[in-house]
Design a protein around this motif. Sequence first.
Motif, PDB file in Angstrom:
ATOM      1  N   ALA A 126       0.835  -1.205   0.000  1.00 38.32           N
ATOM      2  CA  ALA A 126       0.000   0.000   0.000  1.00 38.32           C
ATOM      3  C   ALA A 126       0.869   1.255   0.000  1.00 38.32           C
ATOM      4  O   ALA A 126       0.560   2.234  -0.686  1.00 38.32           O
ATOM      5  CB  ALA A 126      -0.945  -0.005   1.198  1.00 38.32           C
ATOM      6  N   LEU A 127       1.964   1.228   0.761  1.00 40.27           N
ATOM      7  CA  LEU A 127       2.871   2.373   0.776  1.00 40.27           C
ATOM      8  C   LEU A 127       3.494   2.596  -0.597  1.00 40.27           C
ATOM      9  O   LEU A 127       3.722   3.735  -1.010  1.00 40.27           O
ATOM     10  CB  LEU A 127       3.980   2.161   1.810  1.00 40.27           C
ATOM     11  CG  LEU A 127       3.573   2.206   3.289  1.00 40.27           C
ATOM     12  CD1 LEU A 127       4.766   1.841   4.168  1.00 40.27           C
ATOM     13  CD2 LEU A 127       3.035   3.578   3.670  1.00 40.27           C
ATOM     14  N   ALA A 128       3.758   1.509  -1.314  1.00 41.59           N
ATOM     15  CA  ALA A 128       4.391   1.612  -2.628  1.00 41.59           C
ATOM     16  C   ALA A 128       3.523   2.368  -3.626  1.00 41.59           C
ATOM     17  O   ALA A 128       4.027   3.081  -4.495  1.00 41.59           O
ATOM     18  CB  ALA A 128       4.718   0.224  -3.172  1.00 41.59           C
ATOM     19  N   VAL A 129       2.208   2.225  -3.498  1.00 44.94           N
ATOM     20  CA  VAL A 129       1.289   2.944  -4.401  1.00 44.94           C
ATOM     21  C   VAL A 129       0.679   4.159  -3.696  1.00 44.94           C
ATOM     22  O   VAL A 129      -0.259   4.776  -4.202  1.00 44.94           O
ATOM     23  CB  VAL A 129       0.175   2.008  -4.925  1.00 44.94           C
ATOM     24  CG1 VAL A 129       0.776   0.906  -5.770  1.00 44.94           C
ATOM     25  CG2 VAL A 129      -0.652   1.424  -3.787  1.00 44.94           C
ATOM     26  N   ARG A 130       1.193   4.461  -2.510  1.00 42.37           N
ATOM     27  CA  ARG A 130       0.787   5.633  -1.729  1.00 42.37           C
ATOM     28  C   ARG A 130      -0.699   5.614  -1.373  1.00 42.37           C
ATOM     29  O   ARG A 130      -1.366   6.647  -1.334  1.00 42.37           O
ATOM     30  CB  ARG A 130       1.184   6.909  -2.464  1.00 42.37           C
ATOM     31  CG  ARG A 130       2.686   6.965  -2.747  1.00 42.37           C
ATOM     32  CD  ARG A 130       3.036   7.985  -3.790  1.00 42.37           C
ATOM     33  NE  ARG A 130       3.003   9.328  -3.243  1.00 42.37           N
ATOM     34  CZ  ARG A 130       3.077  10.425  -3.994  1.00 42.37           C
ATOM     35  NH1 ARG A 130       3.181  10.309  -5.309  1.00 42.37           N
ATOM     36  NH2 ARG A 130       3.048  11.610  -3.440  1.00 42.37           N
ATOM     37  N   ASP A 131      -1.198   4.399  -1.094  1.00 39.47           N
ATOM     38  CA  ASP A 131      -2.569   4.243  -0.606  1.00 39.47           C
ATOM     39  C   ASP A 131      -2.485   4.177   0.920  1.00 39.47           C
ATOM     40  O   ASP A 131      -2.408   3.102   1.513  1.00 39.47           O
ATOM     41  CB  ASP A 131      -3.203   2.967  -1.172  1.00 39.47           C
ATOM     42  CG  ASP A 131      -4.684   2.855  -0.832  1.00 39.47           C
ATOM     43  OD1 ASP A 131      -5.110   3.505   0.155  1.00 39.47           O
ATOM     44  OD2 ASP A 131      -5.409   2.133  -1.527  1.00 39.47           O
ATOM     45  N   HIS A 132      -2.519   5.326   1.563  1.00 35.97           N
ATOM     46  CA  HIS A 132      -2.252   5.380   2.993  1.00 35.97           C
ATOM     47  C   HIS A 132      -3.456   4.966   3.829  1.00 35.97           C
ATOM     48  O   HIS A 132      -3.299   4.659   5.013  1.00 35.97           O
ATOM     49  CB  HIS A 132      -1.750   6.767   3.373  1.00 35.97           C
ATOM     50  CG  HIS A 132      -0.417   7.060   2.757  1.00 35.97           C
ATOM     51  ND1 HIS A 132       0.751   6.574   3.276  1.00 35.97           N
ATOM     52  CD2 HIS A 132      -0.077   7.739   1.625  1.00 35.97           C
ATOM     53  CE1 HIS A 132       1.766   6.952   2.514  1.00 35.97           C
ATOM     54  NE2 HIS A 132       1.289   7.665   1.503  1.00 35.97           N
ATOM     55  N   GLU A 133      -4.623   4.923   3.231  1.00 37.86           N
ATOM     56  CA  GLU A 133      -5.791   4.415   3.957  1.00 37.86           C
ATOM     57  C   GLU A 133      -5.628   2.927   4.199  1.00 37.86           C
ATOM     58  O   GLU A 133      -5.784   2.442   5.324  1.00 37.86           O
ATOM     59  CB  GLU A 133      -7.067   4.697   3.161  1.00 37.86           C
ATOM     60  CG  GLU A 133      -8.329   4.312   3.917  1.00 37.86           C
ATOM     61  CD  GLU A 133      -9.589   4.796   3.228  1.00 37.86           C
ATOM     62  OE1 GLU A 133     -10.673   4.557   3.785  1.00 37.86           O
ATOM     63  OE2 GLU A 133      -9.495   5.407   2.147  1.00 37.86           O
ATOM     64  N   VAL A 134      -5.269   2.179   3.142  1.00 34.86           N
ATOM     65  CA  VAL A 134      -5.059   0.737   3.277  1.00 34.86           C
ATOM     66  C   VAL A 134      -3.834   0.460   4.149  1.00 34.86           C
ATOM     67  O   VAL A 134      -3.850  -0.428   5.005  1.00 34.86           O
ATOM     68  CB  VAL A 134      -4.896   0.072   1.886  1.00 34.86           C
ATOM     69  CG1 VAL A 134      -4.436  -1.382   2.028  1.00 34.86           C
ATOM     70  CG2 VAL A 134      -6.200   0.134   1.118  1.00 34.86           C
ATOM     71  N   ALA A 135      -2.757   1.216   3.937  1.00 38.37           N
ATOM     72  CA  ALA A 135      -1.535   1.017   4.726  1.00 38.37           C
ATOM     73  C   ALA A 135      -1.817   1.159   6.216  1.00 38.37           C
ATOM     74  O   ALA A 135      -1.354   0.354   7.035  1.00 38.37           O
ATOM     75  CB  ALA A 135      -0.464   2.012   4.292  1.00 38.37           C
ATOM     76  N   THR A 136      -2.607   2.171   6.580  1.00 38.28           N
ATOM     77  CA  THR A 136      -2.907   2.406   7.985  1.00 38.28           C
ATOM     78  C   THR A 136      -3.787   1.303   8.553  1.00 38.28           C
ATOM     79  O   THR A 136      -3.584   0.847   9.677  1.00 38.28           O
ATOM     80  CB  THR A 136      -3.618   3.769   8.159  1.00 38.28           C
ATOM     81  OG1 THR A 136      -2.788   4.776   7.587  1.00 38.28           O
ATOM     82  CG2 THR A 136      -3.855   4.082   9.620  1.00 38.28           C
ATOM     83  N   GLU A 137      -4.770   0.859   7.758  1.00 36.98           N
ATOM     84  CA  GLU A 137      -5.655  -0.221   8.214  1.00 36.98           C
ATOM     85  C   GLU A 137      -4.871  -1.503   8.459  1.00 36.98           C
ATOM     86  O   GLU A 137      -5.065  -2.180   9.477  1.00 36.98           O
ATOM     87  CB  GLU A 137      -6.750  -0.464   7.174  1.00 36.98           C
ATOM     88  CG  GLU A 137      -7.794   0.639   7.106  1.00 36.98           C
ATOM     89  CD  GLU A 137      -8.752   0.459   5.935  1.00 36.98           C
ATOM     90  OE1 GLU A 137      -8.571  -0.522   5.171  1.00 36.98           O
ATOM     91  OE2 GLU A 137      -9.660   1.280   5.787  1.00 36.98           O
ATOM     92  N   GLU A 138      -3.985  -1.867   7.529  1.00 38.32           N
ATOM     93  CA  GLU A 138      -3.221  -3.106   7.653  1.00 38.32           C
ATOM     94  C   GLU A 138      -2.208  -3.012   8.796  1.00 38.32           C
ATOM     95  O   GLU A 138      -1.981  -3.989   9.516  1.00 38.32           O
ATOM     96  CB  GLU A 138      -2.509  -3.428   6.334  1.00 38.32           C
ATOM     97  CG  GLU A 138      -3.451  -3.726   5.173  1.00 38.32           C
ATOM     98  CD  GLU A 138      -4.338  -4.941   5.434  1.00 38.32           C
ATOM     99  OE1 GLU A 138      -3.923  -5.828   6.209  1.00 38.32           O
ATOM    100  OE2 GLU A 138      -5.441  -5.009   4.871  1.00 38.32           O
TER     101      GLU A 138
END
Length: 448
Positions: free
Chosen positions: A339-351
């Motif tokens: 998620a961080l690689a594609v800068r999707d910080h919503e998913v990164a934070t959830e995971e």
Amino acid sequence: MKDSLKIKGNSASHSSTSLSESMSKVSISSKSNENIDTDDIDENDESGQNILLSIIAQLKPGCDLSKITLPTFILEKKSMLERITNQLQFPDIVLDAHQEKDELQRFVKIVKWYLAGWHIAPKAVKKPLNPVLGEHFTCYWDLPNKQQAFYIAEQTCHHPPESAYFYMIPESNIRVDGVVIPKSRFLGNSSAAIMAGETILQFLDMKDKDGKPEKYTLSQPNIYARGILFGKMRMEVGDHMIIKGPKYEVDVEFKTKGFISGTYDAIEGVIKDKKGKEYYQISGKWNDIMYIKDLREKHAKKTVLFDTHKNKPLKPKVRPLEEQGEYESRRLWKKVTDALAVRDHEVATEEKFKIEDYQRQLRKKRLEDGVEFHPKLFRKANPGDDIDHYIYKHIPEGDDYEAQIKSILEIAPILPGQKFTEKFAIPAFKKHEIQEKSMSQLSLHKAK
């Protein structure tokens, strides 16, 4: 397209749960670009600064940041256990030091080796992921001299966070043991990671008069994130790195820029013997060109010690993800780093929250059951030892390199194709006790 950071919902409250929920609603949208390393992108725009301010409002100067959930846009796509390997990505220098017959020149090359890896870091202000208790990471290097180097690390403690590691090039008699204990502090417009712990480098085939291997102790400078409240955020390395050998030592100062004068990233140190006699001056910039000057020569000129632009690091190799255990760093954090690689910080934070929340549940269960956590790969050190934890397994001495490599590979899977064994799950201290008992019995048998 200009990247935008959108905040939905209310600002973070004073409870850690509310803060985590607030962070999980942060998202950054952008066009993906496989050619861009997102660790190098500074995503701290005005909205990002507001998120940091909502956290900082809860803090007082000097307080511990380790209990605060930070937004994922300042996270690097690797765990601290893997980040440590940055210091090991110039094996040619330490191999050269091992071959050096002159003790002073050998020390100079060790200083060069230890200084060489600090520039390997994201260009933006990013911090590595905090490893969870029991997380481990292994990797290896195929070296230019046809030998192999092996690395094993484990998170041995959570409060304070302690990462223990072991590195060895058996056929060159080079061994490194160490612990990293980052203690985070809020300092106003800056945060600091006070890097406690030490690295112990040994040349196993070079013995002193007591028959002990030649040993070097190396400390770490501290890391600062500047401009949290105002100004542009910037990472600085500061304070002192001390390297001590049998006859020589150096205190390298990493200078931070003052408010009015000074420059960024400068270093300065003098190599001395134990009696204080000065031999060489170290200067330059740790992320640019570092210089050395012979202080024994009246008109000596500076020469290049290490040029970060002309020397390419040798990155470690890691087993395929499908072969890794659930607590190996890359597999454990995969959904977060993807998620961080594609800068999707919503998913990164959830995971990230799922992983950390599960750890809280495990910690609660251990407390209820009166069970103590024990690392699987590292044992507590004996009184008087240099560092807190060492790899549990005794590595055979001498020049039986095949036995040494076999012993290392029995600790944990490192090479592709290796499988986990039933012994892996046994706590390290128990495995160490079993091995010590076995070695003692073998010694008695030989004595008879």
